[in-house]
Design an enzyme around this catalytic site. Structure first.
Site, mmCIF file in Angstrom:
data_model
loop_
_atom_site.group_PDB
_atom_site.id
_atom_site.type_symbol
_atom_site.label_atom_id
_atom_site.label_comp_id
_atom_site.label_asym_id
_atom_site.label_seq_id
_atom_site.Cartn_x
_atom_site.Cartn_y
_atom_site.Cartn_z
ATOM 1 N N THR A 182 11.623 -3.333 0.051
ATOM 2 C CA THR A 182 10.302 -3.024 0.583
ATOM 3 C C THR A 182 10.282 -3.369 2.065
ATOM 4 O O THR A 182 10.786 -4.412 2.482
ATOM 5 C CB THR A 182 9.193 -3.803 -0.156
ATOM 6 O OG1 THR A 182 9.138 -3.344 -1.516
ATOM 7 C CG2 THR A 182 7.833 -3.564 0.487
ATOM 8 N N PHE B 118 8.055 -4.230 5.341
ATOM 9 C CA PHE B 118 6.772 -4.805 5.719
ATOM 10 C C PHE B 118 6.562 -4.632 7.221
ATOM 11 O O PHE B 118 7.523 -4.591 7.997
ATOM 12 C CB PHE B 118 6.728 -6.296 5.381
ATOM 13 C CG PHE B 118 6.674 -6.586 3.903
ATOM 14 C CD1 PHE B 118 5.483 -6.912 3.286
ATOM 15 C CD2 PHE B 118 7.824 -6.540 3.130
ATOM 16 C CE1 PHE B 118 5.424 -7.181 1.930
ATOM 17 C CE2 PHE B 118 7.781 -6.805 1.769
ATOM 18 C CZ PHE B 118 6.580 -7.134 1.169
#
Length: 362
Positions: A264, A266
């Site tokens: 992921t 960010f």
């Protein structure tokens, strides 16, 4: 221990002890110098932001490129110096970092990896609240997920970026390793599994094979799922191992994500503009009129100026007329001449143009 082995190890351990003492002395000297920098700025009434992302990125990159650091791994240099910079920055002023809570979330992990542990964490119940507290000045910076390698864009973040005055200051990509956890470490008596919707989607194949009848329920974050599991023995949570430690849960199975390379990305958000570092990204939001060839023409200035595009996402404009906003990442800083020329051409021809920020590329 064998006496001959001990005789060989003892002088090496003594040398390590001496080196540790020297490192500590140098760290103290660095901290004092950082304090002097703050005093000079204060005396000159030049109290600017305590956080300078471009300076911090340049320090770490320079050290990683220095051959004197061998055989210390480059990723370890980044981790160690992030904490050194964080501690020295904290002597001037402690940074407040907002992220999706509660304790043990992947957002918390990304925040600490980006800014170090010498910060004040501010756990928020939603992405909306992360944006709000930074915009209101209750936090210096915020950390939000923007895309996942398995499930794609985090749509709520994209929607919030559209209307927010905050700028992107940095990025952090982390490996997302999901674990199934309960109070007992078994699935005995468990009737439902809780997680953030993205986590449920990232683990749907594994859950379908092993627990096809188990009820799945979406909650605000994986850490919230772990918190609820700590209060209810009939609940299993999907979260990271940090959440298991934070909420005293036992792991039933680890690495349950369908994609073993699940990551992921960010974004760090704040109110300052970063300066060029030599290896940057710029994020944009664009929109064009709904006509043939409009998107092709929109991207032409990037190609004409040799600017590489690394990301292209679309989101409905919610006008009811099948219009879209396009989220674009390009290599380079907005002040780099090729990027500046491309952005100038883009702004003159598109229906909507917003620079979300230029920032050091990870």
């Amino acid at each position: 221990m064998d006496e001959s082995l001990l005789a060989k190890l003892t002088p090496l351990r003594e040398r390590i002890d001496r080196l540790d003492a020297q490192i500590l002395e140098l760290l103290a000297e660095r901290a004092r110098t950082a304090q002097e920098v703050g005093e000079v700025k204060h005396a000159a009434n030049a109290d600017g932001p305590v956080l300078r992302p471009e300076r911090e990125a340049q320090v770490i990159r320079r050290l990683q490129a220095d051959k004197r650091g061998e055989p210390f791994p480059p990723e370890a240099i980044a981790a160690v110096w992030t904490e050194i910079i964080s501690a020295c920055r904290g002597l001037e002023r402690v940074l407040t970092v907002a992220y999706l809570g509660p304790q043990g979330s992947f957002s918390e992990q990304a925040a600490f990896e980006q800014f170090g542990h010498a910060v004040q964490g501010l756990q928020c119940p939603s992405f909306d609240e992360v944006f709000r507290v930074v915009e209101a000045g209750q936090a210096d910076v915020g950390m939000v997920p923007v895309e996942n390698s398995t499930e794609g864009a985090v749509n709520r973040t994209l929607d919030l970026l559209l209307g927010s005055p905050l700028r992107i200051l940095g990025e952090r990509s982390i490996e997302v390793r999901h674990c199934l956890m309960t109070q007992s470490g078994t699935m005995d008596g468990v009737t439902r599994v809780l997680a953030h919707p993205q986590a449920l989607a990232q683990c749907q194949g594994w859950l379908g094979r092993l627990y096809p009848t188990l009820e799945r329920e979406a909650v605000s974050s994986n850490a919230e799922a772990a918190k609820l599991a700590s209060q209810d023995p009939t609940v299993a949570a999907i979260a990271g191992d940090a959440a298991a430690r934070s909420w005293q849960l036992e792991i039933v199975a680890a690495g349950i994500q369908d994609d073993p390379h699940n990551r992921t990305r960010f974004l760090a958000l704040g109110k300052i503009d970063t300066l060029p570092t030599g290896r940057d990204k710029t994020s944009l939001i664009l929109a064009v009129n709904n006509r043939a060839g409009a998107v092709y023409e929109m991207l032409a200035p990037l190609a004409a100026n040799g600017v590489s595009m690394t990301r292209f996402e679309s989101r409905p404009a919610r006008t009811g007329h099948w219009e879209y906003f396009f989220y674009v990442d390009v290599l380079g800083h907005r002040d780099d001449p090729p990027v500046a020329r491309a952005l100038s051409a883009l702004e003159s021809q598109v229906a909507f143009f917003k620079v979300l920020g230029s920032y050091p590329a990870q």
